[in-house]
Structures are given as structure tokens and as C-alpha cells.
Write an enzyme that holds these catalytic residues in place. Structure first.
Site, PDB file in Angstrom:
ATOM      1  N   SER A   1       0.862  -1.184   0.000  1.00 48.62           N
ATOM      2  CA  SER A   1       0.000   0.000   0.000  1.00 48.62           C
ATOM      3  C   SER A   1       0.895   1.230   0.000  1.00 48.62           C
ATOM      4  O   SER A   1       2.071   1.150   0.392  1.00 48.62           O
ATOM      5  CB  SER A   1      -0.880   0.004   1.253  1.00 48.62           C
ATOM      6  OG  SER A   1      -1.475   1.267   1.467  1.00 48.62           O
TER       7      SER A   1
ATOM      8  N   TYR B   1      -2.492  -1.420  10.256  1.00 46.87           N
ATOM      9  CA  TYR B   1      -2.457  -1.576   8.797  1.00 46.87           C
ATOM     10  C   TYR B   1      -1.150  -1.003   8.234  1.00 46.87           C
ATOM     11  O   TYR B   1      -0.441  -1.678   7.461  1.00 46.87           O
ATOM     12  CB  TYR B   1      -3.661  -0.867   8.178  1.00 46.87           C
ATOM     13  CG  TYR B   1      -3.756  -1.007   6.672  1.00 46.87           C
ATOM     14  CD1 TYR B   1      -4.255  -2.171   6.093  1.00 46.87           C
ATOM     15  CD2 TYR B   1      -3.360   0.029   5.832  1.00 46.87           C
ATOM     16  CE1 TYR B   1      -4.355  -2.309   4.719  1.00 46.87           C
ATOM     17  CE2 TYR B   1      -3.450  -0.090   4.450  1.00 46.87           C
ATOM     18  CZ  TYR B   1      -3.947  -1.256   3.897  1.00 46.87           C
ATOM     19  OH  TYR B   1      -4.038  -1.383   2.536  1.00 46.87           O
TER      20      TYR B   1
END
Length: 269
Positions: A152, A165
Site C-alpha cells: 500500500s 495496517y
């Protein structure tokens, strides 16, 4: 499927392939002639059955060689069983795409250890378990395979309220580099893709809200949210022989989101 397709004769395992980026990568590989094994944590729920039906209809229409396997990649035993199923019959695997992931938003001072561990277990430990087994297969069989990890932009860009995350994606970025260096002597390539804002189920809480979507897209220099097929196009390139001299890289695909957009308009010198 004909032998003229670029991935004909190749076999790929894609985790988290029931929806979003994983599904687009799996379908792209199938269109290119690869045998695809689609993993999902839950094919058996009501939503899972809907995803399974859509996958079967699409892949059957292609005439693809495919397999659907339900497994939780955070479980060492489940990963072992998944690979046994995936390799049964053909004993063939050329590509692993570690896409399975989740996020549990929370202010960090309220984030439970259980939730923090759950995110890391899926996003990082799961990727390690799957990569470890794929690498073992590649080394034992002499396959010059490829591993592709989906990280990401938050492997480098902080994301307040998503500590677990962001931490998992940053760690996955370093796992990518380390594995690439460790297994290069075997001709095995390991890369990552770092998507920005992509129109997936995970982002529907703001993508489906017109005002929130407009505010989000205003922060993206290219002015729009990305599509899963655009990530899939990059994935197919990185897995293909066209990228045979690329390893250890994490490629951003974010419409410029990571370009410090506050500096897009002059405000300081």
C-alpha cells in the site's frame, strides 16, 4: 485457451482473490492463459457464495483452468492444506500473489492487541507463510518463480487511525526486499505493488459517498480514484518475462497520491 497467450503453461496462486484487486489479478492472469488458484477466506457465507458464483461464471466463460480454495492465510495449517490442494495433480506453481489483507480502523490508544494482531497476522504473517511455502516449492523444483506482494502507499505514508495496517504494510515492504535478495541466486524474483486509493470493496465507505469521494480525489494529482484492473495490469507485467530483470522493488500505483500533494500549489519557498 491457446498457446499464443502470454501466460499459457504458467500456474498462479492468488490470495484474497474473491474480490477487489485480488480478483482482478486472478482474472487477468486467466485471460492471459495461466492456470489460476483463487484463495478466499470465506467462500461459504452468503456473500462468499455470491463471489464464488461470479468467479465461476467468469472463468468458465473464459474456458480457464482454475481452482477455488477457502483458507485463512494467517493459519499455518490452513496454508499448508491450501498448497497441498493447489499442487495436487499438476505439482505446478510459477507465481504467488500475496493479496489477502484487512484493516481495522481505530484510534491507537483504543486499539486492542487482539485487533492489532489480527491485522498483522493476515497482512504480514499470512504473506510470510504463503511466500515461505512457494519459495520452498520453487527451490526444490528449480522453478524460477515470482512472488508479488500487495502492499500500500501506507508502506511509507503514515495513516493515523490505522496503525496496525500501516505497520503491516511497511513490514511487508521490507519482507519483499529481504526475500528478493535472499532468493535472487535461485533466479526467483520478489516484488511488491503499493496501491493508493483504489475502487474496491474495502474503500466503499468513502467511495460510495459522493462528497467523500470528491474530497479524496481532490488530493490525487491525476484527479481520480484508481481501478482494480489498473493494478492487475501492473501485476501481470511484474510477473511476466518483460520484468525478468526487476526484483526487490515496490512499485507505487497511486495517481501521484504519495507526491506530497500539499506542495502541488505553491505556499512556501
Amino acid at each position: 485457451m491457446t498457446d499464443q497467450l502470454p501466460m499459457a503453461g504458467k500456474s498462479a496462486l492468488i490470495t484474497g482473490a474473491g474480490s477487489g484487486i485480488g480478483r482482478s489479478i486472478a482474472w487477468g492472469l486467466a485471460r492471459s492463459g495461466a492456470r489460476v488458484v483463487l484463495n478466499d477466506r470465506d467462500w461459504s457465507s452468503t456473500e462468499g457464495r455470491r463471489r464464488e458464483k461470479a468467479a465461476r461464471e467468469y472463468l468458465d466463460a473464459l474456458g480457464a483452468d482454475y481452482q477455488l480454495i477457502e483458507a485463512d492465510v494467517s493459519s499455518e495449517g490452513a496454508v499448508k492444506d491450501m498448497y497441498q490442494l493447489a499442487l495436487s495433480g499438476t505439482n505446478s506453481l510459477d507465481f504467488l500473489v500475496n493479496n489477502a489483507g484487512e484493516q481495522l480502523p481505530s484510534a491507537t490508544h483504543l486499539h486492542s492487541l487482539a485487533d492489532f494482531s489480527r491485522v498483522l497476522d493476515t497482512n504480514l504473517v499470512g504473506a510470510f507463510l504463503c511466500a515461505r511455502t512457494a519459495l520452498d516449492h520453487f527451490v526444490r523444483t528449480g522453478v524460477r518463480g515470482a512472488v508479488l506482494n500487495i502492499t500500500s502507499v501506507h508502506e511509507t505514508v503514515p495513516k493515523p487511525g490505522f496503525a496496525s495496517y500501516a505497520a503491516s504494510k511497511a513490514a511487508l515492504r521490507m519482507l519483499t526486499s529481504t526475500l528478493a535478495l535472499e532468493y535472487a541466486r535461485h533466479g526467483i524474483r520478489v516484488n511488491a505493488i503499493a496501491p493508493g486509493a483504489i475502487d474496491t470493496e474495502m474503500n466503499q465507505d468513502w467511495v460510495s459517498d459522493r462528497d467523500k469521494k470528491a474530497r479524496g480525489e481532490a488530493r490525487i494529482p491525476l484527479g481520480r480514484i484508481g481501478q482494480p484492473d489498473e493494478v492487475a495490469d501492473l501485476a501481470l507485467f511484474l510477473l511476466s518475462d518483460a520484468a525478468r530483470y526487476i526484483t526487490g522493488q515496490s512499485v507505487l500505483i497511486d495517481g501521484g497520491l504519495s507526491l506530497h500533494t500539499d506542495f502541488q500549489h505553491e505556499w512556501a519557498s
